[in-house]
Write an enzyme that holds these catalytic residues in place. Structure first.
Site, PDB file in Angstrom:
ATOM      1  N   GLU A 176      14.368 -34.706 -29.301  1.00  0.00           N
ATOM      2  CA  GLU A 176      14.214 -36.079 -29.903  1.00  0.00           C
ATOM      3  C   GLU A 176      15.287 -37.010 -29.590  1.00  0.00           C
ATOM      4  O   GLU A 176      15.632 -37.700 -30.562  1.00  0.00           O
ATOM      5  CB  GLU A 176      13.921 -35.682 -31.233  1.00  0.00           C
ATOM      6  CG  GLU A 176      12.618 -35.060 -31.676  1.00  0.00           C
ATOM      7  CD  GLU A 176      12.052 -35.145 -33.105  1.00  0.00           C
ATOM      8  OE1 GLU A 176      12.890 -35.714 -33.931  1.00  0.00           O
ATOM      9  OE2 GLU A 176      11.156 -34.369 -33.374  1.00  0.00           O
TER      10      GLU A 176
HETATM   11  C1  FAD Z   1      13.737 -26.587 -26.905  1.00  0.00           C
HETATM   12  C2  FAD Z   1      13.403 -27.810 -26.482  1.00  0.00           C
HETATM   13  C3  FAD Z   1      12.087 -28.327 -27.036  1.00  0.00           C
HETATM   14  C4  FAD Z   1      11.481 -29.417 -26.603  1.00  0.00           C
HETATM   15  N1  FAD Z   1      10.285 -29.902 -26.955  1.00  0.00           N
HETATM   16  C5  FAD Z   1       9.745 -31.122 -26.538  1.00  0.00           C
HETATM   17  C6  FAD Z   1       8.482 -31.355 -26.769  1.00  0.00           C
HETATM   18  O1  FAD Z   1       7.595 -30.675 -27.453  1.00  0.00           O
HETATM   19  N2  FAD Z   1       7.788 -32.491 -25.789  1.00  0.00           N
HETATM   20  C7  FAD Z   1       8.719 -33.042 -24.991  1.00  0.00           C
HETATM   21  O2  FAD Z   1       8.361 -34.279 -24.273  1.00  0.00           O
HETATM   22  N3  FAD Z   1       9.943 -32.947 -24.863  1.00  0.00           N
HETATM   23  C8  FAD Z   1      10.450 -31.996 -25.513  1.00  0.00           C
HETATM   24  N4  FAD Z   1      11.756 -31.593 -25.033  1.00  0.00           N
HETATM   25  C9  FAD Z   1      12.784 -32.478 -24.229  1.00  0.00           C
HETATM   26  C10 FAD Z   1      13.543 -33.082 -24.840  1.00  0.00           C
HETATM   27  O3  FAD Z   1      13.227 -34.142 -25.594  1.00  0.00           O
HETATM   28  C11 FAD Z   1      14.707 -33.480 -23.799  1.00  0.00           C
HETATM   29  O4  FAD Z   1      15.434 -32.059 -23.402  1.00  0.00           O
HETATM   30  C12 FAD Z   1      15.720 -34.491 -24.130  1.00  0.00           C
HETATM   31  O5  FAD Z   1      15.225 -35.564 -24.338  1.00  0.00           O
HETATM   32  C13 FAD Z   1      16.736 -34.736 -23.174  1.00  0.00           C
HETATM   33  O6  FAD Z   1      16.315 -34.450 -21.646  1.00  0.00           O
HETATM   34  P1  FAD Z   1      16.951 -33.476 -20.881  1.00  0.00           P
HETATM   35  O7  FAD Z   1      17.468 -32.210 -21.415  1.00  0.00           O
HETATM   36  O8  FAD Z   1      16.414 -33.754 -19.507  1.00  0.00           O
HETATM   37  O9  FAD Z   1      18.595 -33.994 -20.692  1.00  0.00           O
HETATM   38  P2  FAD Z   1      18.938 -35.095 -19.659  1.00  0.00           P
HETATM   39  O10 FAD Z   1      18.333 -36.221 -20.074  1.00  0.00           O
HETATM   40  O11 FAD Z   1      19.312 -34.810 -18.324  1.00  0.00           O
HETATM   41  O12 FAD Z   1      20.526 -35.709 -20.446  1.00  0.00           O
HETATM   42  C14 FAD Z   1      21.656 -34.831 -20.314  1.00  0.00           C
HETATM   43  C15 FAD Z   1      22.827 -35.366 -20.843  1.00  0.00           C
HETATM   44  O13 FAD Z   1      23.069 -36.883 -20.503  1.00  0.00           O
HETATM   45  C16 FAD Z   1      23.062 -37.699 -21.728  1.00  0.00           C
HETATM   46  N5  FAD Z   1      22.599 -38.914 -21.320  1.00  0.00           N
HETATM   47  C17 FAD Z   1      21.429 -39.220 -20.627  1.00  0.00           C
HETATM   48  N6  FAD Z   1      21.365 -40.474 -20.653  1.00  0.00           N
HETATM   49  C18 FAD Z   1      22.616 -41.098 -21.053  1.00  0.00           C
HETATM   50  C19 FAD Z   1      22.927 -42.287 -21.329  1.00  0.00           C
HETATM   51  N7  FAD Z   1      22.323 -43.359 -21.053  1.00  0.00           N
HETATM   52  N8  FAD Z   1      24.097 -42.485 -22.032  1.00  0.00           N
HETATM   53  C20 FAD Z   1      24.857 -41.367 -22.453  1.00  0.00           C
HETATM   54  N9  FAD Z   1      24.421 -40.262 -22.484  1.00  0.00           N
HETATM   55  C21 FAD Z   1      23.242 -40.114 -21.773  1.00  0.00           C
HETATM   56  C22 FAD Z   1      22.173 -36.972 -22.768  1.00  0.00           C
HETATM   57  O14 FAD Z   1      22.537 -37.148 -24.129  1.00  0.00           O
HETATM   58  C23 FAD Z   1      22.672 -35.504 -22.500  1.00  0.00           C
HETATM   59  O15 FAD Z   1      23.728 -34.942 -23.160  1.00  0.00           O
HETATM   60  C24 FAD Z   1      12.361 -30.113 -25.581  1.00  0.00           C
HETATM   61  C25 FAD Z   1      13.503 -29.736 -25.271  1.00  0.00           C
HETATM   62  C26 FAD Z   1      14.177 -28.678 -25.491  1.00  0.00           C
HETATM   63  C27 FAD Z   1      15.271 -28.038 -25.018  1.00  0.00           C
END
Ligand code: FAD
Length: 763
Positions: free
Chosen positions: A440
């Site tokens: 989220e």
């Molecule tokens: C267990 C689990 C359940 C989930 N359930 C759902 C679901 O039901 N439906 C769904 O659609 N998604 C779901 N997600 C996805 C979740 O919303 C994403 O994992 C999340 O949005 C982050 O994306 P990412 O993991 O690809 O990390 P990335 O986007 O690759 O981010 C990596 C890091 O970079 C940081 N970052 C990125 N951009 C910036 C910025 N501009 N400035 C500073 N820091 C930044 C982030 O904070 C993070 O620390 C789930 C994820 C998990 C792990």
């Protein structure tokens, strides 16, 4: 009139032209994201002069009788059905009776109105249910949480057509359909709008007819409930290359309701999120065709997907993860206090060591704060607010402080919490911490980009109107609006300067506090920081303009101040709502002092790094004539708070109420802990007698006549109970590792095999 037009043409116009150059234009998507949700208390904080009476007058969160009955009945029953260790170690899923029970009792339809067959619960009830269930099982609470947040029940309620609502909501409410929401894909995590999942408008076959629809191709991952979902809320980018709809090619992000049985959809594989076995996995779609009426909200909502998501998140982020975090923090407070009392080392309960008291006090304080803020936020949601900035604050700060609580609890428990098994009551909470941090809206992004970034535009009294005026395609109208807003803004800055000056130069002694609240000095300090914050925010925006988006470290610190003002206001309100409990004063004092420490650090960080040195100098001069500093909590205060967790008092109950403590389980580690805690406390007078006589061994004390036979037996019972808690699990080697199981064959057979191996080798 003429003076106004002179001002507009001579003064405002050059400022307008300059500002239009330094501020980035607002795209349609950004406009929609910004417009999502509402402004509530965040607007007051941004004004620099919050009306605390308004905060206090807001009715506190309450459950209806029906909601309370649900908490006492089905919620407790569900908690009693889940065995978190068995789930993780053996089943790797909730057992079927648990799924059936959740369906039957409509856990998945809490937010769906009764007229659609749901429970029609308030946000407060939704939050309380998630909180209590989370205290029993993270997996069960996540499974309950998802259908009740993004869903897509929430989306259907706000944006669905009546036909869609009538079809889907009753089916979601009674669990005939299991939903999931698919936004994230490999290319698009935090930057969800970068997804490559597409829907092309074209004619295709649907139920034997040729209809206009969308051809979908997608790869989603991390989707909670995805492997078992029967319907998916799918976010994709919609294109109409042949302009069938007459609205151009790029239609924008759109959400469809996609039954997972539709040809071309595949799902069922599972991810393992940190060995926390809720259902989570990828979903793929290859050339999936759906008619246009499967688009959520119908044709009218094509391209409105981003706004939908932002609106749903504006409420959802204030409920699910804060409720789970509140549960985790309260469990940490309750268990760690008890464990620190019953576990002795060097012949002393470890909770009496000052080194332990520091993290213990932090756990108590954070548990109080998270729950205070959660209750305030859900009460606001119940009043109809959808405060997107506040819910971002809640998502970030509740999960971060929960992480602090869990890490501190682990440290205090030592090996007891590290060794996994049915006796470990902290393992799942620890493993699942990063999940709350990431989902989220990942926390780093939320803190650095969203809280202040969104707040500055959304909650600032003038900024949004100014920005919209700057990017108005009708330049004349834009200038007219800008002229009006900009000068009102200038007036606001002078008023803020004056307030910040009076409050800053009086050290926070002069400033508003609510009319009839206790601890006015704390409220006054918040008033002081609120005006200094508004001043610094305006100077940062003025001197950095659009570059503030890149200066994340500055933006993050400004967000920290805003968040702290919200959280501390919630703490002071909780103290009032709970009837100013005398024993809670220490915890409120501690939180206020720690909060001021954080606020001061954030102010210093911005002032030391603001590129416009003149602006930093001016803000320091006006708001912090004696420098930016804050007191630290005394060691005595820390010690007092830590000790409150080690006593069985109403205060401990207030701090960690309504948790599931294993009462319906035959065996449960929390039941053992509570029992041992009560027995240790009851035996305190006996221990004291022995100490006074310089005897440590109960047997020797009995022989010396210091304690009676009954007291000796009582101590034996205490020891037994404590030993049961301190014990950790050990498993037969074969149960842990299949390799060990292979090697542990009966000697005869092993010897026979060796011989045959040798014979084979010889041959
Ligand atoms: C267990 C689990 C359940 C989930 N359930 C759902 C679901 O039901 N439906 C769904 O659609 N998604 C779901 N997600 C996805 C979740 O919303 C994403 O994992 C999340 O949005 C982050 O994306 P990412 O993991 O690809 O990390 P990335 O986007 O690759 O981010 C990596 C890091 O970079 C940081 N970052 C990125 N951009 C910036 C910025 N501009 N400035 C500073 N820091 C930044 C982030 O904070 C993070 O620390 C789930 C994820 C998990 C792990």
């Amino acid at each position: 009139m003429s003076l106004r037009s002179i001002r507009r043409d001579m003064l405002t116009r050059p400022i307008f032209n300059w500002a239009a150059k330094i501020m980035p234009p607002i795209s349609e998507t950004e406009r929609e994201a910004i417009a999502a949700g509402t402004v509530w208390w965040d607007g007051e904080l941004f004004s620099g002069d919050p009306d605390w009476n308004r905060l206090l007058e807001m009715p506190p969160a309450r459950l209806s009788e029906e909601e309370q009955a649900f908490m006492d009945g089905p919620v407790r029953e569900l908690c009693g059905m889940v065995d978190d260790w068995k789930l993780a170690w053996e089943d790797r899923d909730l057992p079927k009776p648990v799924w059936d029970f959740m369906r039957e009792k409509k856990f998945f339809g809490m937010i769906i109105p009764k007229k659609y067959g749901g429970l029609g619960f308030s946000n407060t009830a939704h939050s309380e249910v998630v909180r209590t269930v989370a205290s029993a099982s993270v997996v069960a609470s996540v499974s309950v949480m998802v259908p009740n947040s993004l869903g897509p029940g929430e989306l259907l309620l706000h944006f669905g057509t009546e036909e869609q609502r009538e079809y889907w909501l009753p089916r979601l409410a009674d669990g005939r359909e299991i939903p999931c929401f698919g936004l994230t894909s490999p290319d698009a995590g935090s930057d969800a709008a970068a997804m490559r999942d597409t829907g092309i408008v074209e004619y295709g076959e649907w139920e034997g007819e040729r209809v206009l629809g969308v051809r979908l191709n997608f790869h989603k991952r991390y989707i909670t409930l995805g492997p078992i979902a029967t319907v998916m809320g799918l976010a994709f980018k919609m294109y109409d290359p042949q302009n069938h709809l007459g609205r151009g090619e790029d239609l924008g992000i759109t959400v469809a309701l996609l039954p997972t049985s539709t040809p071309g959809v595949s799902h069922g594989e599972r991810h393992i999120p940190q060995y926390t076995f809720f259902q989570n996995g990828p979903l793929y779609g290859k050339d999936v065709f759906i008619p246009l009426d499967r688009i959520l909200g119908g044709e009218e909502q094509i391209g409105k997907g981003w706004k939908m998501l932002m609106t749903a998140l504006a409420a959802g982020r204030g409920i699910s993860l804060p409720s789970q975090s509140a549960a985790s923090a309260a469990v940490c407070a309750r268990t760690t206090g008890a464990y620190a009392r019953i576990r002795t080392q060097f012949d002393v309960p470890i909770g009496l060591f000052e080194g332990i008291q520091r993290p213990l006090a932090d756990i108590a304080a954070n548990a109080y704060l998270i729950d205070a803020a959660r209750r305030l936020t859900v009460a606001a949601l119940d009043e109809g607010h959808k405060p997107s900035v506040i819910s971002a604050i809640m998502k970030y700060h509740a999960t971060e402080r929960m992480r602090d609580c869990v890490v501190n609890a682990m440290d205090i428990h030592g090996g007891k919490a590290i060794i996994d098994g049915p006796k470990n009551y902290l393992g799942t909470a620890y493993r699942s911490v990063p999940i709350g941090i990431t989902v989220e809206g990942a926390n780093i992004l939320t803190r650095n980009l969203m809280i202040f970034g969104q707040g500055a535009i959304r909650s600032h009294p003038y900024m949004l109107e100014e920005l919209l005026a700057l990017s108005d395609s009708d330049k004349r109208r834009g200038l007219e609006t800008f002229d009006r807003t900009f000068w009102a803004h200038v007036g606001h800055v002078f008023a803020t300067m004056w307030r910040a000056f009076v409050r800053g130069w009086s050290g926070g002694n002069i400033g508003p506090a609510p009319d009839s609240a206790a601890m006015p000095h704390h409220w006054k300090q918040l008033s002081r920081y609120a005006s200094a914050f508004a001043l610094l925010a305006d100077f940062s925006l003025l001197t950095l303009g659009g570059a503030l988006k890149r200066r994340e470290m500055i933006s993050a610190r400004l967000g920290d101040i805003l968040a702290e003002l919200y959280l501390l206001g919630a703490v002071l309100k909780r103290f009032e709502v709970e009837g100013r409990q005398e024993e809670d004063r220490a915890i409120v004092d501690y939180l206020m002092i720690k909060g001021r420490e954080r606020i001061a650090a954030a102010f210093s960080g911005v002032l030391d790094n603001l590129p416009a040195r003149w602006a930093a100098f001016l803000v320091r001069l006006i708001a912090f004539p004696a420098g930016v500093s804050a007191p630290m909590p005394s060691d005595r205060l820390v010690s007092r708070i830590a000790q409150m967790l080690m006593k069985d008092t109403p205060q401990r109950e207030r701090l960690a109420p309504d948790l599931y403590l294993g009462e319906r389980h035959k065996e449960h580690p929390l039941k053992d802990l509570e029992e041992a805690f009560r027995l240790v406390l009851a035996a305190e007078p006996i221990e004291k007698k022995m100490r006074e006589n310089g005897i440590r061994d109960p047997q020797a004390a009995r022989e010396a006549g210091v304690i009676s036979e009954a007291e000796f037996r009582q101590l034996a019972k205490v020891k037994e109970a404590v030993d049961r808690v301190v014990a950790v699990d050990a498993f037969p080697m074969e149960e842990i590792s299949p390799i060990a199981a292979q090697h542990r064959q009966p000697p005869k057979r092993a010897a026979r095999r060796k011989m045959s191996v040798r014979r084979e080798a010889a041959e």
